[in-house]
Design an enzyme around this catalytic site. Structure first.
Site, PDB file in Angstrom:
ATOM      1  N   ASN A  98      -6.115   1.506  -2.696  1.00  0.00           N
ATOM      2  CA  ASN A  98      -5.914   0.096  -3.029  1.00  0.00           C
ATOM      3  C   ASN A  98      -5.582  -0.157  -4.494  1.00  0.00           C
ATOM      4  OD1 ASN A  98      -6.411  -0.695  -0.390  1.00  0.00           O
ATOM      5  ND2 ASN A  98      -8.603  -1.024  -0.740  1.00  0.00           N
ATOM      6  N   ASP A 138     -10.894  -9.775   7.027  1.00  0.00           N
ATOM      7  CA  ASP A 138     -11.924 -10.674   6.491  1.00  0.00           C
ATOM      8  C   ASP A 138     -11.791 -10.910   4.995  1.00  0.00           C
ATOM      9  OD1 ASP A 138     -12.644  -8.202   5.497  1.00  0.00           O
ATOM     10  OD2 ASP A 138     -14.764  -8.355   6.053  1.00  0.00           O
ATOM     11  N   HIS A 163      -4.102  -3.204   4.614  1.00  0.00           N
ATOM     12  CA  HIS A 163      -5.265  -2.573   3.996  1.00  0.00           C
ATOM     13  C   HIS A 163      -6.528  -3.407   4.198  1.00  0.00           C
ATOM     14  CE1 HIS A 163      -3.377   0.584   1.129  1.00  0.00           C
ATOM     15  NE2 HIS A 163      -2.587   0.378   2.180  1.00  0.00           N
ATOM     16  N   SER A 220     -11.929  -8.912   2.620  1.00  0.00           N
ATOM     17  CA  SER A 220     -12.828  -8.099   1.788  1.00  0.00           C
ATOM     18  C   SER A 220     -12.071  -7.365   0.690  1.00  0.00           C
ATOM     19  CB  SER A 220     -13.606  -7.103   2.662  1.00  0.00           C
ATOM     20  OG  SER A 220     -12.739  -6.325   3.466  1.00  0.00           O
ATOM     21  N   VAL A 237      -9.978  -2.158   7.188  1.00  0.00           N
ATOM     22  CA  VAL A 237     -11.304  -1.891   6.622  1.00  0.00           C
ATOM     23  C   VAL A 237     -12.190  -3.105   6.900  1.00  0.00           C
ATOM     24  CG1 VAL A 237     -12.622  -1.333   4.544  1.00  0.00           C
ATOM     25  CG2 VAL A 237     -10.279  -0.485   4.792  1.00  0.00           C
ATOM     26  N   PRO A 258      -5.132   5.514   7.069  1.00  0.00           N
ATOM     27  CA  PRO A 258      -4.198   6.597   7.406  1.00  0.00           C
ATOM     28  C   PRO A 258      -3.272   6.883   6.233  1.00  0.00           C
ATOM     29  CG  PRO A 258      -3.635   4.557   8.552  1.00  0.00           C
ATOM     30  CD  PRO A 258      -4.972   4.339   7.940  1.00  0.00           C
ATOM     31  N   ARG A 315       1.348  -4.907   2.759  1.00  0.00           N
ATOM     32  CA  ARG A 315       0.416  -3.822   2.447  1.00  0.00           C
ATOM     33  C   ARG A 315      -1.001  -4.359   2.281  1.00  0.00           C
ATOM     34  NH1 ARG A 315      -0.275  -0.275  -2.551  1.00  0.00           N
ATOM     35  NH2 ARG A 315      -1.001   1.715  -1.717  1.00  0.00           N
ATOM     36  N   HIS A 366       7.909  -0.725   6.627  1.00  0.00           N
ATOM     37  CA  HIS A 366       8.415   0.078   5.521  1.00  0.00           C
ATOM     38  C   HIS A 366       9.880  -0.224   5.225  1.00  0.00           C
ATOM     39  CE1 HIS A 366       5.109   3.424   5.832  1.00  0.00           C
ATOM     40  NE2 HIS A 366       4.648   2.255   5.407  1.00  0.00           N
TER      41      HIS A 366
END
Length: 321
Positions: free
Chosen positions: A90, A70, A62, A72, A66, A156, A58, A186
């Site tokens: 998050n 990197d 995530h 982030s 975004v 999403p 996950r 999943h």
């Protein structure tokens, strides 16, 4: 509870070992033990917490969706600025302390060499292999980003249709097959009841599962349920068999077997676990190359939770240098 610990010894080779200026063995000369150092940290955690596989998958997803892969997502918010960590999707991401531990060990062995973005990618691969999934080769060479904004997070959602979700994946250069494959993660995931409570009265959910989940979600809190009710901690193809039996917990999961565009892929993966494993390895390598920073772009953080410039500023304020 007796948890089955499976290590997949078959190493699956991705379609290419060089993707988006990344390459397998990037640290062979600068930090030859980099991957083994990360692997040891993941193994130690997995022995006591096999749910770490879902957590790292996950986190990796995530992060890459975004601003690209990197790291982030690892940046802590400050009083002046909210980072990606503070965005609603998050808030339940976890596993940060594992990345911190791996980074600490890597800094001791090879200072300012291995990026936090690569640590996430390697750790995720290792956790998947420990849970019974493919042990694929990971191209490395990512650098860490210099931006992390809460407002940039747009992922999403679990209530998306297949076509809606595909728009998000397509925007990142991923295909329908990639999407159906990656959602197969999943098979080791969980979801809070608030994400699927509306499905408990849906005609597309198996009545027995609906009854079971209704009991789980009956408390006033927001508990979690396994997305694969069969082999919940094993990385296999049972997720696809489950959704074909109307046992998809999330709306998007169930829609994979109901939408005519994705249903044949679900059926294929349900019948052939080896095909799913190879497809997953390829899709993960592809996802891991989304908008990566390489060369002189970005930086190699010394602390995965803060940009180097901020660390230096704080150190000067404390009189460290």
């Amino acid at each position: 509870m007796n948890i089955l610990f499976i290590v997949c010894v078959l190493v699956i080779s991705p379609l290419s070992v060089v993707i988006a200026d990344l390459r397998v063995g990037f640290y062979n000369s600068t930090c030859p033990n980099a991957e083994s150092i990360v692997r040891q940290v993941v193994q130690n955690r997995f022995r006591t917490d096999p749910s770490i596989t879902a957590a790292l998958l996950r986190m990796h997803f995530h992060d890459c969706f975004v601003r690209g892969c990197d790291a982030s997502i690892l940046i802590d918010s400050t009083q002046a600025k909210s980072s990606e960590k503070d965005a609603n999707p998050n808030l339940t991401v976890r596993g940060y302390e594992l990345i911190d531990e791996a980074k600490k060990n890597l800094e001791a062995a090879c200072p300012s060499t291995v990026s936090c973005a690569d640590i996430i990618t390697i750790a995720t691969r290792d956790s998947v292999a420990l849970a019974g999934g493919p042990n694929y080769m990971v191209p490395t060479g990512r650098r860490d980003g210099l931006v992390s904004n809460k407002a940039d997070v747009n992922l999403p959602g679990p209530d998306f249709s297949v076509s809606q979700a595909l728009q998000s994946f397509s925007a990142k250069g991923l295909t329908l097959n990639d999407m159906v494959t990656l959602l197969g993660a999943h098979t080791v995931g969980v979801a809070h009841c608030s994400f699927f409570r509306s499905r408990l009265s849906s005609p597309t959910m198996d009545p027995a599962l609906a009854a079971t989940l209704s009991k789980v979600c009956g408390s006033g809190s927001d508990p979690t349920a396994f997305l694969d009710q069969n082999t919940s901690f094993v990385f296999d193809n049972q997720f696809y068999n489950q959704v074909m039996l109307n046992r998809g917990v999330l709306h998007i999961d169930q829609q994979l077997s109901l939408d005519k565009s994705s249903a044949p892929m679900v059926s294929n993966f349900a019948k052939n676990g080896a095909v799913f494993q190879q497809s997953f390895a390829n899709a993960m390598v592809k996802m891991g190359s989304i908008q990566v920073l390489v060369g002189t772009n970005g930086e190699i953080r010394k602390n995965c939770r803060a940009f180097n410039q901020l660390q230096q500023k704080n150190a000067r304020a404390l009189g460290i240098f």
